[in-house]
Design an enzyme around this catalytic site. Structure first.
Site, PDB file in Angstrom:
ATOM      1  N   HIS A   1       2.400  11.122  -1.330  1.00  0.00           N
ATOM      2  CA  HIS A   1       1.464  10.734  -0.274  1.00  0.00           C
ATOM      3  C   HIS A   1       1.614  11.754   0.847  1.00  0.00           C
ATOM      4  CE1 HIS A   1      -0.188   7.760   2.891  1.00  0.00           C
ATOM      5  NE2 HIS A   1      -1.185   8.285   2.191  1.00  0.00           N
TER       6      HIS A   1
ATOM      7  N   HIS B   1       0.849  -1.191   0.000  1.00  0.00           N
ATOM      8  CA  HIS B   1       0.000   0.000   0.000  1.00  0.00           C
ATOM      9  C   HIS B   1       0.887   1.244   0.000  1.00  0.00           C
ATOM     10  CE1 HIS B   1      -2.241   3.033   2.642  1.00  0.00           C
ATOM     11  NE2 HIS B   1      -2.860   3.054   1.483  1.00  0.00           N
TER      12      HIS B   1
END
Length: 320
Positions: free
Chosen positions: A113, A36
């Site tokens: 991110h 992930h």
């Protein structure tokens, strides 16, 4: 002194080592380990906050600057291992979020991110270098979030994918026909999925709809497992690959409570036993798991556990 975690290299050729009974099965029926936010092993604390962040986060960073970015780093990093280390450990699915840097000249694309990561080109080259050595290994590259990207940026990224991987890119086909044998025969090693309409006309870029990855969006491990079970039960109607995101997602209050400890120490480690118990109980196959993703894939024997699930498919065959 803390030592940097290193990947387990024993799974570098696990796909090439599968028995013929498995290599002839549709790839959507095999168990495949994934990561992930795969690229988040390094983030740039010097760069501006990414365009994927809400306005209040940008406001806090403007006030607290470097301290706020330190906290963001603790909660943005979901992996410790580099692409090469993940690949050597057996990871074959990569969850990729990308962005331009607003105000930067040119069309360069970066992983993102919360904070910016490495240039996408550098990450793709690392993956390609591994594939050049391990000819029977196949990867899924899932470009599922695009930020601050114009048509020119998308064009630049798609050309980059073609330039880096060339003949390794698997052409769009019927999902049921994609087996490891088929990929090997055609010298394909890369399936790229692109969740944006700009890539629709490209025959070697698969639409994002062919790899749904339902997201539980919860901090509760029990609710996560209920969600994973429900979405697995629904996968047959999509006729596609399937990603089970075995991850917990922090909320604002979660981050506030565990401000200094970060994602790994505050949320992931204490819930890993519950999540891994679920993973160990799974079975691949027609209505079973396909790709399973996790945070910090090196903390437990995650990749190995997922890969070994494929043995259940052999045991079910007549005469075994």
């Amino acid at each position: 002194m803390k030592t940097r975690p290193t990947g387990n290299t024993s799974n570098a050729d696990w796909m090439g080592s599968l028995c013929p009974a498995l290599t002839s099965m549709p790839l959507k029926h095999l168990a495949v380990p994934g990561s992930h936010d795969s690229f988040s092993f390094w983030v740039d604390e010097q760069a501006p906050v990414g365009p994927d962040q809400k306005a209040y986060v940008k406001h806090l960073v403007a006030i607290f600057r470097f301290l706020a970015k330190k906290v963001m780093k603790k909660w943005s990093m979901t992996q410790n291992l580099t692409f090469r280390e993940q690949l050597e450990g057996g990871i074959r699915y990569f969850d990729l979020r990308v962005s331009s840097k607003p105000g930067e000249p040119g069309h360069e694309i970066y992983f993102i991110h919360g904070l910016f990561g490495h240039r996408v080109r550098d990450g793709l080259n690392d993956i390609n270098s591994f594939l050049n050595i391990h000819k029977k290994e196949v990867v899924f590259l899932d470009f599922n979030h695009h930020y601050a990207m114009s048509e020119e940026h998308h064009r630049y990224l798609i050309k980059m994918l073609k330039d880096v991987f060339g003949h390794k890119l698997c052409r769009i086909d019927v999902v049921e026909d994609i087996t490891l044998n088929y990929l090997w025969e055609n010298r394909y090693q890369v399936l790229v999925f692109y969740h944006h309409s700009f890539a629709e006309s490209c025959p070697v870029i698969w639409p994002g709809s062919k790899i749904p990855a339902p997201w539980a969006n919860t901090t509760d491990a029990t609710k996560l497992i209920q969600f994973l079970e429900t979405t697995l039960g629904e996968r047959a109607k999509y006729g596609s690959f399937h990603v089970s995101q075995a991850i917990l997602t922090p909320r604002v209050k979660t981050i506030a409570r565990g401000l200094v400890r970060g994602l790994r120490n505050y949320l992931v480690e204490k819930n890993l036993p519950t999540i891994m118990t679920w993973v160990e109980a799974q079975k691949p196959g027609v209505d079973g798991v396909n790709i399973i993703t996790s945070d910090f894939v090196e903390l437990v024997d995650f990749a190995n556990t997922v890969i070994k699930l494929n043995n259940l498919l052999i045991q079910d065959r007549p005469g075994t």
